[in-house]
Write a protein that holds these residues in place. Structure first.
Motif, PDB file in Angstrom:
ATOM      1  N   ILE A  82      17.457 -35.162  19.625  1.00 40.31           N
ATOM      2  CA  ILE A  82      18.850 -35.396  19.968  1.00 40.31           C
ATOM      3  C   ILE A  82      18.750 -36.677  20.750  1.00 40.31           C
ATOM      4  N   ILE A  83      19.692 -37.584  20.306  1.00 42.63           N
ATOM      5  CA  ILE A  83      19.994 -38.928  21.006  1.00 42.63           C
ATOM      6  C   ILE A  83      21.330 -38.846  21.347  1.00 42.63           C
ATOM      7  N   SER A  84      21.534 -38.681  22.999  1.00 48.91           N
ATOM      8  CA  SER A  84      22.611 -38.824  23.566  1.00 48.91           C
ATOM      9  C   SER A  84      22.549 -39.244  24.937  1.00 48.91           C
ATOM     10  N   GLY A  85      23.369 -40.388  25.277  1.00 43.74           N
ATOM     11  CA  GLY A  85      23.364 -40.914  26.641  1.00 43.74           C
ATOM     12  C   GLY A  85      23.547 -39.933  27.673  1.00 43.74           C
ATOM     13  N   SER A  86      24.687 -39.376  27.336  1.00 39.91           N
ATOM     14  CA  SER A  86      25.265 -38.190  28.417  1.00 39.91           C
ATOM     15  C   SER A  86      24.549 -37.131  28.300  1.00 39.91           C
ATOM     16  N   GLY A  87      24.110 -36.624  27.418  1.00 40.88           N
ATOM     17  CA  GLY A  87      23.407 -35.215  27.282  1.00 40.88           C
ATOM     18  C   GLY A  87      24.605 -34.272  27.197  1.00 40.88           C
ATOM     19  N   SER A  88      25.720 -34.502  27.016  1.00 41.36           N
ATOM     20  CA  SER A  88      26.643 -33.425  27.310  1.00 41.36           C
ATOM     21  C   SER A  88      27.658 -33.526  26.071  1.00 41.36           C
ATOM     22  N   THR A  89      27.544 -34.068  25.029  1.00 36.36           N
ATOM     23  CA  THR A  89      28.559 -33.882  23.920  1.00 36.36           C
ATOM     24  C   THR A  89      28.200 -32.684  23.357  1.00 36.36           C
ATOM     25  N   SER A  91      29.324 -31.364  20.487  1.00 36.11           N
ATOM     26  CA  SER A  91      28.552 -30.809  19.251  1.00 36.11           C
ATOM     27  C   SER A  91      27.049 -30.715  19.081  1.00 36.11           C
ATOM     28  N   LEU A  92      26.690 -31.735  19.889  1.00 35.32           N
ATOM     29  CA  LEU A  92      25.043 -31.869  20.161  1.00 35.32           C
ATOM     30  C   LEU A  92      24.514 -30.627  21.038  1.00 35.32           C
ATOM     31  N   ILE A  93      25.310 -30.195  22.047  1.00 40.28           N
ATOM     32  CA  ILE A  93      25.035 -29.146  22.791  1.00 40.28           C
ATOM     33  C   ILE A  93      24.799 -27.777  21.967  1.00 40.28           C
ATOM     34  N   ASN A  94      25.800 -27.798  20.888  1.00 37.36           N
ATOM     35  CA  ASN A  94      25.856 -26.724  19.994  1.00 37.36           C
ATOM     36  C   ASN A  94      24.448 -26.785  18.868  1.00 37.36           C
ATOM     37  N   TYR A  95      24.054 -27.830  18.706  1.00 40.42           N
ATOM     38  CA  TYR A  95      22.937 -27.940  17.802  1.00 40.42           C
ATOM     39  C   TYR A  95      21.893 -27.376  18.463  1.00 40.42           C
ATOM     40  N   THR A 111      20.055 -40.681  29.059  1.00 40.58           N
ATOM     41  CA  THR A 111      20.104 -41.181  30.493  1.00 40.58           C
ATOM     42  C   THR A 111      20.043 -40.164  31.361  1.00 40.58           C
ATOM     43  N   ASN A 112      20.346 -39.093  31.200  1.00 35.68           N
ATOM     44  CA  ASN A 112      20.787 -37.920  32.130  1.00 35.68           C
ATOM     45  C   ASN A 112      20.122 -36.754  31.782  1.00 35.68           C
ATOM     46  N   LYS A 113      18.665 -36.353  32.565  1.00 36.73           N
ATOM     47  CA  LYS A 113      17.713 -35.499  32.218  1.00 36.73           C
ATOM     48  C   LYS A 113      18.561 -34.159  32.756  1.00 36.73           C
ATOM     49  N   ASP A 114      19.176 -34.428  33.627  1.00 41.61           N
ATOM     50  CA  ASP A 114      19.842 -33.246  34.249  1.00 41.61           C
ATOM     51  C   ASP A 114      21.234 -32.557  33.480  1.00 41.61           C
ATOM     52  N   SER A 115      21.410 -33.056  32.296  1.00 44.45           N
ATOM     53  CA  SER A 115      22.537 -32.713  31.452  1.00 44.45           C
ATOM     54  C   SER A 115      22.329 -31.118  30.880  1.00 44.45           C
ATOM     55  N   LYS A 116      23.447 -30.835  30.060  1.00 44.17           N
ATOM     56  CA  LYS A 116      23.538 -29.363  29.576  1.00 44.17           C
ATOM     57  C   LYS A 116      22.234 -29.479  28.406  1.00 44.17           C
ATOM     58  N   ILE A 117      22.133 -30.448  27.756  1.00 34.09           N
ATOM     59  CA  ILE A 117      21.152 -30.577  26.755  1.00 34.09           C
ATOM     60  C   ILE A 117      19.593 -30.710  27.324  1.00 34.09           C
ATOM     61  N   GLY A 118      19.780 -31.424  28.310  1.00 36.23           N
ATOM     62  CA  GLY A 118      18.534 -31.574  29.061  1.00 36.23           C
ATOM     63  C   GLY A 118      17.997 -30.407  29.507  1.00 36.23           C
ATOM     64  N   SER A 121      16.341 -28.614  26.505  1.00 35.77           N
ATOM     65  CA  SER A 121      15.236 -29.376  25.627  1.00 35.77           C
ATOM     66  C   SER A 121      13.872 -28.931  26.287  1.00 35.77           C
ATOM     67  N   ASP A 122      13.065 -28.978  25.181  1.00 35.41           N
ATOM     68  CA  ASP A 122      11.630 -28.732  25.480  1.00 35.41           C
ATOM     69  C   ASP A 122      10.974 -30.320  25.822  1.00 35.41           C
ATOM     70  N   TYR A 123      11.500 -31.185  25.390  1.00 37.82           N
ATOM     71  CA  TYR A 123      11.053 -32.568  25.677  1.00 37.82           C
ATOM     72  C   TYR A 123      12.058 -33.409  26.142  1.00 37.82           C
ATOM     73  N   LEU A 124      11.807 -34.420  26.955  1.00 35.84           N
ATOM     74  CA  LEU A 124      13.046 -35.160  27.593  1.00 35.84           C
ATOM     75  C   LEU A 124      12.277 -36.882  27.552  1.00 35.84           C
ATOM     76  N   VAL A 125      13.108 -37.632  27.122  1.00 34.71           N
ATOM     77  CA  VAL A 125      12.597 -38.983  27.330  1.00 34.71           C
ATOM     78  C   VAL A 125      13.749 -39.587  28.055  1.00 34.71           C
ATOM     79  N   THR A 126      13.832 -40.227  29.238  1.00 28.90           N
ATOM     80  CA  THR A 126      14.988 -40.631  30.112  1.00 28.90           C
ATOM     81  C   THR A 126      14.755 -41.990  29.952  1.00 28.90           C
ATOM     82  N   ILE A 127      16.106 -42.535  29.503  1.00 21.27           N
ATOM     83  CA  ILE A 127      16.143 -44.172  29.863  1.00 21.27           C
ATOM     84  C   ILE A 127      17.083 -44.420  30.672  1.00 21.27           C
TER      85      ILE A 127
END
Length: 185
Positions: A82-89, A91-95, A111-118, A121-127
């Motif tokens: 998943i690519i999401s700047g906010s990590g909180s979209t 539809s992407l949370i549902n996926y 950009t947000n490792k502390d997001s819902k998707i974060g 997730s098993d793997y995070l790449v924080t930009i």
């Protein structure tokens, strides 16, 4: 114009220098390990996801873009990227939640490792790039909205593909990559 181009390039260079290279290497290893890769994003992040999918396809990886009509169901030995700047979209949370229910691996570029998707997730790449929210903790930018994140994600994901190719000489030939490039142009 020259000053603007140089400023944009410098901004992205500074952001990428602040990423954790170990996170990128772990994502590369998971891409290589996965049976299939599924990529999701919305808006411009979705377009960056399609670019990544194309690069992986050229490199011989089985890859699908979520939302396309030919995308099969995901299974437990697959990776959802998943690519999401906010990590909180939403539809992407549902996926991400659905993928975890199936026991697939989930990775997030954000950009947000502390997001819902974060948190899923098993793997995070924080930009550490600027987003459309313009939080005080984000770097300065002359660019609008989330451009700095999108550009940084694009280059970082391209670098992951180069890393994968360098570590697999059988896939790393211009002829091999070009053979998979579309010929219906």
């Amino acid at each position: 114009m020259k000053n603007i181009i140089n400023t944009v390039a410098l901004e992205v260079k500074e952001v990428l220098e602040k990423t954790d290279f170990n996170e990128s290497m772990k994502l590369a290893e998971e891409i290589d390990r996965a049976s299939r890769i599924f990529i999701a994003g919305t808006g411009r992040s979705g377009l960056i996801g399609k670019v990544m999918a194309m690069r992986l396809m050229h490199s011989g990886y089985p890859v699908y873009v979520i939302g396309e009509t030919i995308t099969p169901s995901i299974s437990s030995d697959d990776l959802l990227l998943i690519i999401s700047g906010s990590g909180s979209t939403s539809s992407l949370i549902n996926y991400a939640e659905k993928a975890k229910e199936i026991d697939a691996t989930v990775a997030l570029v954000t950009t947000n490792k502390d997001s819902k998707i974060g948190s899923i997730s098993d793997y995070l790449v924080t930009i550490p790039a600027a987003t459309k929210k313009r939080l005080e903790s984000e770097p300065a930018t002359i660019q609008p909205l989330g451009n700095q994140f999108d550009q940084s994600a694009h280059l970082l994901l391209d670098a992951i593909v180069v890393y994968l190719l360098e570590n697999q000489p059988d896939r790393n030939s211009h002829a091999s990559l070009n053979q998979k490039h579309t010929n219906l142009e």
